[in-house]
Design a protein around this motif. Structure first.
Motif, PDB file in Angstrom:
ATOM      1  N   GLU A   1      36.489  28.987  28.822  1.00  0.00           N
ATOM      2  CA  GLU A   1      37.071  30.122  29.531  1.00  0.00           C
ATOM      3  C   GLU A   1      38.456  29.789  30.068  1.00  0.00           C
ATOM      4  O   GLU A   1      38.704  28.700  30.590  1.00  0.00           O
ATOM      5  N   SER A   2      39.324  30.774  29.924  1.00  0.00           N
ATOM      6  CA  SER A   2      40.684  30.664  30.428  1.00  0.00           C
ATOM      7  C   SER A   2      40.976  31.939  31.202  1.00  0.00           C
ATOM      8  O   SER A   2      40.652  33.036  30.732  1.00  0.00           O
ATOM      9  N   PRO A   3      41.565  31.837  32.390  1.00  0.00           N
ATOM     10  CA  PRO A   3      41.766  33.049  33.189  1.00  0.00           C
ATOM     11  C   PRO A   3      42.727  34.028  32.523  1.00  0.00           C
ATOM     12  O   PRO A   3      43.734  33.630  31.932  1.00  0.00           O
ATOM     13  N   SER A   4      42.391  35.304  32.594  1.00  0.00           N
ATOM     14  CA  SER A   4      43.282  36.342  32.094  1.00  0.00           C
ATOM     15  C   SER A   4      44.465  36.479  33.045  1.00  0.00           C
ATOM     16  O   SER A   4      44.339  36.280  34.250  1.00  0.00           O
ATOM     17  N   ASP A   5      45.619  36.807  32.489  1.00  0.00           N
ATOM     18  CA  ASP A   5      46.781  37.019  33.352  1.00  0.00           C
ATOM     19  C   ASP A   5      46.901  38.473  33.796  1.00  0.00           C
ATOM     20  O   ASP A   5      47.891  38.856  34.416  1.00  0.00           O
ATOM     21  N   PHE A   6      45.880  39.282  33.496  1.00  0.00           N
ATOM     22  CA  PHE A   6      45.853  40.644  34.012  1.00  0.00           C
ATOM     23  C   PHE A   6      45.353  40.635  35.457  1.00  0.00           C
ATOM     24  O   PHE A   6      44.496  39.814  35.814  1.00  0.00           O
TER      25      PHE A   6
END
Length: 432
Positions: A180-185
């Motif tokens: 998992e990688s954090p969304s930049d939204f």
């Protein structure tokens, strides 16, 4: 636990990406096993399909089963998208688009739609296990192994030559493999339900189009209204949490979401008029922080499909299209790998898939910045531009011949600037 079961390809999840992948693999003669945690039919949002999806459904041999159940399931014919903001109205007809391919599709209850696809995959020979939950994942060996809990709560193991994660928001492999990688939204919340819409003979409402309405007092917030063919609709509100806090919602689990939805609707005169006869008769649900990303989409013995890999935002209904596109891209590569041929998953799968996702991302970001809102409500669009935009809204985000495909973010920004200049241009003394 017993002997380890064997299969050619193991798929986690029986939603659109999982069922279409299973159907495509069965066409190639592979043994396919699908592990699905839930029992179908089950509620899901994402009901407004895009015409690009029709290409992928037909490719997987699933389109005809949907078509034959249109009347029975009250799937609504869809040919475009309508937009509403106060007294401003706009629409795009998907049959008047730049890209080649279908210009119409349906708006569907996902419970029925997903169930139809899964049943057809089963008829094609896929072995689908409903009510089975993945409890462990091992991809270290050449052939990955899943530990699965069955309906009786007993664990068993199953090994495959290749593993596909189509688990959607369950995001099984990203969680188990730390992908998992954090969304930049920004973190946004959706509050949604199904309603009896009560819309009868309204000349300003077109059931053949999804309606996207901008909140009159806060353009960051918007509503979706997705009509079905039996007088009912999917209705949702999307915004950042601070918007909902203005209406008294702190995110607590026991909050009256139906009352919240009604308060927000009542604060928008134009949409309230459209839904003046609506009956709220279904429990209201909420989903928060749904945007997601991952470190990579594939490795030597597994790949992520659809929402399991990346989910952007519901605003332009891209989820099912991305899910089906991912299966269409991945399955030929799985076949290639199982035939002992080398596969460059980054070049052949991840980059091509993300190229289209980046186009979707460009106009999602442009929507929330206000730029794309200025475009869709502008009266100053020539027909060529409208056709290009209609293609994007119809899901043709991988059409490299569309000029907006190249550097979509900059092109949308430039187009918005032009539209804004027209919006604020002073009228001439001769009245023009």
């Amino acid at each position: 636990m017993g002997a380890i079961q064997q299969t050619d390809v193991l798929i986690i999840g029986a939603g659109p990406s999982g069922s279409s992948a299973a159907a495509l693999l069965r066409q190639k003669g592979y043994q396919v096993t699908v592990i699905e945690k839930q029992y179908f039919p089950r509620f899901s949002i994402g009901e407004s399909l895009l015409p690009q999806s029709m290409v992928f459904l037909e490719e997987a041999g699933l389109l005809e089963t949907v078509r034959t159940h249109v009347d029975e399931c009250a799937f609504q014919f869809k040919n475009g998208a309508s937009f509403l903001k106060g007294k401003q109205r706009s629409f795009y007809d998907f049959t008047q688009k730049f890209s080649e391919g279908p210009g119409t599709t349906w708006q569907v209850r996902r419970a029925d739609f997903d169930h139809l696809l899964a049943q057809q995959a089963q008829k094609m020979g896929a072995d689908v296990h409903f009510g089975h939950e993945v409890s462990a994942v091992d991809v270290e060996s050449a052939h990955p192994v899943l530990t699965v809990k069955n309906e009786q709560g007993q664990d068993y193991q199953i090994q495959a030559k290749f593993l596909l994660d189509a688990s959607g928001f369950g995001r099984i492999l990203p969680k188990f493999l730390d992908l998992e990688s954090p969304s930049d939204f920004p973190v946004r919340r959706a509050v949604f339900t199904h309603i009896e819409d009560g819309i009868l003979d309204d000349p300003e409402f077109d059931r053949e189009k999804i309606l996207i309405a901008v909140h009159e007092k806060d353009p960051r917030a918007w509503y979706w209204l997705i009509p079905f063919a039996d007088g009912r609709s999917s209705f949702g509100i999307v915004a950042e949490q601070d918007f909902f806090e203005k209406y008294g919602y702190d995110g607590s689990a026991d909050y009256d979401l139906e009352a919240l939805q009604k308060r927000i609707l009542a604060d928008d005169d134009s949409l309230s008029h459209v839904l003046r006869n609506a009956k709220h008769d279904t429990p209201v649900r909420t989903l928060v922080g749904y945007s997601a990303d991952v470190k990579h989409l594939a490795a030597r013995n597994y790949a992520l499909l659809g929402n399991a890999g990346e989910f952007l935002d519901p605003v332009f209904s891209s989820g099912v299209t991305i899910a089906l596109k991912s299966s269409s891209l991945a399955v030929p590569l799985v076949d290639q790998a199982l035939q002992g041929q080398p596969v460059d998953w980054m070049e052949q799968y991840e980059k091509p898939l993300r190229n289209g996702i980046q186009v979707f991302r460009a106009y999602v970001e442009s929507w929330y910045s206000g730029e794309f809102q200025d475009v869709v409500f502008s009266k100053n669009q020539d027909e060529k531009i409208r056709r290009m935009i209609a293609s994007l809204l119809a899901g043709y985000a991988w059409d490299t011949s569309n000029p907006i495909y190249r550097n979509a973010k900059q092109r949308l920004s430039t187009l918005a600037e032009y539209c804004r200049e027209d919006l604020h241009r002073e009228p001439q003394t001769d009245g023009t």
